[in-house]
Design a protein around this motif. Structure first.
Motif, mmCIF file in Angstrom:
data_model
loop_
_atom_site.group_PDB
_atom_site.id
_atom_site.type_symbol
_atom_site.label_atom_id
_atom_site.label_comp_id
_atom_site.label_asym_id
_atom_site.label_seq_id
_atom_site.Cartn_x
_atom_site.Cartn_y
_atom_site.Cartn_z
ATOM 1 N N ALA A 38 15.802 19.571 29.173
ATOM 2 C CA ALA A 38 14.704 20.483 28.863
ATOM 3 C C ALA A 38 15.115 21.937 29.042
ATOM 4 O O ALA A 38 14.808 22.794 28.202
ATOM 5 C CB ALA A 38 13.495 20.163 29.743
ATOM 6 N N VAL A 39 15.806 22.227 30.136
ATOM 7 C CA VAL A 39 16.090 23.616 30.500
ATOM 8 C C VAL A 39 17.213 24.229 29.673
ATOM 9 O O VAL A 39 17.166 25.417 29.336
ATOM 10 C CB VAL A 39 16.430 23.715 32.006
ATOM 11 C CG1 VAL A 39 16.892 25.116 32.364
ATOM 12 C CG2 VAL A 39 15.206 23.336 32.840
ATOM 13 N N GLY A 83 4.533 18.562 19.765
ATOM 14 C CA GLY A 83 5.317 17.932 18.709
ATOM 15 C C GLY A 83 6.663 17.455 19.223
ATOM 16 O O GLY A 83 7.129 16.361 18.881
ATOM 17 N N ILE A 84 7.275 18.261 20.086
ATOM 18 C CA ILE A 84 8.563 17.886 20.679
ATOM 19 C C ILE A 84 8.394 16.671 21.578
ATOM 20 O O ILE A 84 9.209 15.737 21.555
ATOM 21 C CB ILE A 84 9.143 19.074 21.472
ATOM 22 C CG1 ILE A 84 9.562 20.185 20.504
ATOM 23 C CG2 ILE A 84 10.342 18.638 22.326
ATOM 24 C CD1 ILE A 84 9.936 21.485 21.184
ATOM 25 N N GLY A 102 7.826 3.534 31.548
ATOM 26 C CA GLY A 102 7.476 4.610 32.472
ATOM 27 C C GLY A 102 8.504 5.724 32.453
ATOM 28 O O GLY A 102 8.150 6.914 32.495
ATOM 29 N N TYR A 103 9.789 5.358 32.352
ATOM 30 C CA TYR A 103 10.839 6.370 32.244
ATOM 31 C C TYR A 103 10.644 7.198 30.973
ATOM 32 O O TYR A 103 10.826 8.425 30.973
ATOM 33 C CB TYR A 103 12.221 5.706 32.212
ATOM 34 C CG TYR A 103 12.652 5.059 33.504
ATOM 35 C CD1 TYR A 103 12.074 5.420 34.717
ATOM 36 C CD2 TYR A 103 13.654 4.084 33.513
ATOM 37 C CE1 TYR A 103 12.476 4.817 35.903
ATOM 38 C CE2 TYR A 103 14.067 3.495 34.700
ATOM 39 C CZ TYR A 103 13.466 3.858 35.893
ATOM 40 O OH TYR A 103 13.865 3.278 37.069
ATOM 41 N N GLY A 104 10.296 6.508 29.907
ATOM 42 C CA GLY A 104 10.072 7.207 28.638
ATOM 43 C C GLY A 104 8.929 8.202 28.743
ATOM 44 O O GLY A 104 9.012 9.322 28.217
ATOM 45 N N ILE A 105 7.868 7.803 29.420
ATOM 46 C CA ILE A 105 6.721 8.701 29.613
ATOM 47 C C ILE A 105 7.131 9.909 30.447
ATOM 48 O O ILE A 105 6.741 11.051 30.166
ATOM 49 C CB ILE A 105 5.563 7.952 30.285
ATOM 50 C CG1 ILE A 105 5.010 6.887 29.338
ATOM 51 C CG2 ILE A 105 4.448 8.920 30.696
ATOM 52 C CD1 ILE A 105 3.976 5.974 29.960
ATOM 53 N N ILE A 106 7.931 9.663 31.478
ATOM 54 C CA ILE A 106 8.422 10.765 32.324
ATOM 55 C C ILE A 106 9.259 11.734 31.489
ATOM 56 O O ILE A 106 9.113 12.959 31.595
ATOM 57 C CB ILE A 106 9.264 10.213 33.493
ATOM 58 C CG1 ILE A 106 8.362 9.484 34.495
ATOM 59 C CG2 ILE A 106 10.036 11.335 34.188
ATOM 60 C CD1 ILE A 106 9.126 8.769 35.592
ATOM 61 N N MET A 107 10.125 11.203 30.640
ATOM 62 C CA MET A 107 10.979 12.038 29.800
ATOM 63 C C MET A 107 10.161 12.902 28.856
ATOM 64 O O MET A 107 10.354 14.120 28.780
ATOM 65 C CB MET A 107 11.943 11.152 29.015
ATOM 66 C CG MET A 107 12.982 10.446 29.884
ATOM 67 S SD MET A 107 13.686 8.960 29.096
ATOM 68 C CE MET A 107 14.412 9.653 27.614
ATOM 69 N N ALA A 108 9.240 12.274 28.123
ATOM 70 C CA ALA A 108 8.450 13.005 27.134
ATOM 71 C C ALA A 108 7.520 14.020 27.792
ATOM 72 O O ALA A 108 7.422 15.174 27.348
ATOM 73 C CB ALA A 108 7.644 12.016 26.288
ATOM 74 N N GLY A 163 7.840 15.336 30.769
ATOM 75 C CA GLY A 163 8.612 16.356 31.453
ATOM 76 C C GLY A 163 9.053 17.458 30.499
ATOM 77 O O GLY A 163 8.931 18.660 30.802
ATOM 78 N N VAL A 164 9.573 17.065 29.347
ATOM 79 C CA VAL A 164 10.003 18.036 28.344
ATOM 80 C C VAL A 164 8.799 18.817 27.824
ATOM 81 O O VAL A 164 8.865 20.048 27.663
ATOM 82 C CB VAL A 164 10.737 17.333 27.190
ATOM 83 C CG1 VAL A 164 10.979 18.287 26.034
ATOM 84 C CG2 VAL A 164 12.060 16.758 27.684
ATOM 85 N N PHE A 165 7.699 18.119 27.568
ATOM 86 C CA PHE A 165 6.468 18.787 27.111
ATOM 87 C C PHE A 165 6.004 19.824 28.139
ATOM 88 O O PHE A 165 5.691 20.967 27.789
ATOM 89 C CB PHE A 165 5.378 17.752 26.874
ATOM 90 C CG PHE A 165 4.006 18.341 26.676
ATOM 91 C CD1 PHE A 165 3.679 19.025 25.520
ATOM 92 C CD2 PHE A 165 3.037 18.211 27.671
ATOM 93 C CE1 PHE A 165 2.413 19.575 25.345
ATOM 94 C CE2 PHE A 165 1.771 18.751 27.513
ATOM 95 C CZ PHE A 165 1.456 19.439 26.337
ATOM 96 N N SER A 166 5.979 19.440 29.401
ATOM 97 C CA SER A 166 5.516 20.344 30.458
ATOM 98 C C SER A 166 6.390 21.588 30.564
ATOM 99 O O SER A 166 5.895 22.699 30.755
ATOM 100 C CB SER A 166 5.484 19.613 31.808
ATOM 101 O OG SER A 166 4.603 18.517 31.769
#
Length: 206
Positions: free
Chosen positions: A15-16, A43-44, A147-153, A155-158
């Motif tokens: 993300a960073v 969208g990302i 759950g990992y997928g939700i964290i990934m998406a 996290g990047v969104f946030s």
């Protein structure tokens, strides 16, 4: 626990580190306003969900084992970034919105920009595959992987929502809008270079 910490760490790094996603979020936030930035970030996040889905479905394994297919996807992504960059450069304008807070980009257009920029981004593809083909194990339950997928998406969104809020502060946005023409041209050149860089590495040994 080690898997979870690894997923979180990879999400933060992906993300960073600046890339096409960051450039598009920043541009849309400054030119289109806070809602445009948030919708681009959404969208990302949704596109990352697509990467997670095919990685979980096992398609990621096929892609990772097929140089031809992987390079084809890279070229599609590179072509889209070049197209987006050239479009951004050609439509750059010195014209300022009548109201500095008004939106010059519809929410749906911003969402499409974010989605297609990420869904065609090879870095996002590799991110999803590295998590589900290398970090997790066959013993990892499906619901844990979801759950990992939700964290990934999320996290990047946030992260990109945070970027949006920072760069839409009145003082920051107004400063950038004073150099609107060159700012948009710069983002256009950056996206084009990202695309050319991706195309140039196609065929390289991974």
């Amino acid at each position: 626990m080690i898997e979870l910490l690894t997923v979180i760490s990879l999400t933060v790094v992906v993300a960073v580190v600046p890339g096409p996603d960051f450039a598009v979020v920043l541009r849309n936030s400054l030119v289109g306003g806070r809602m445009a930035g948030v919708m681009t970030a959404l969208g990302i996040g949704l596109a990352l969900g697509v990467h997670v889905t095919y990685a979980l479905a096992g398609i990621g394994l096929i892609v990772s084992q097929s140089i031809l297919l992987f390079n084809a996807l890279k070229l599609i992504g590179a072509a889209y970034l070049v197209f987006l960059g050239i479009t951004m450069y050609r439509t750059a304008s010195r014209e300022m919105p009548a109201d500095a807070k008004s939106l010059s980009m519809s929410p749906m257009k911003a969402l499409r920009w974010g989605f297609f920029t990420n869904v065609t981004n090879p870095k996002a593809t590799m991110f999803a595959m590295s998590v589900f083909l290398q970090v997790t194990s066959p013993e990892t339950p499906l619901w844990t992987q979801i759950g990992y997928g939700i964290i990934m998406a999320s996290g990047v969104f946030s992260w990109f929502v945070l970027v949006t809020f920072c760069f839409t502060l009145d003082k920051v946005r107004n400063a950038f809008l004073r150099t609107k023409l060159w700012m948009e041209r710069t983002f256009g050149v950056l996206l084009t270079l990202f695309g050319i860089g991706i195309a140039a590495t196609t065929g390289a040994t991974r």
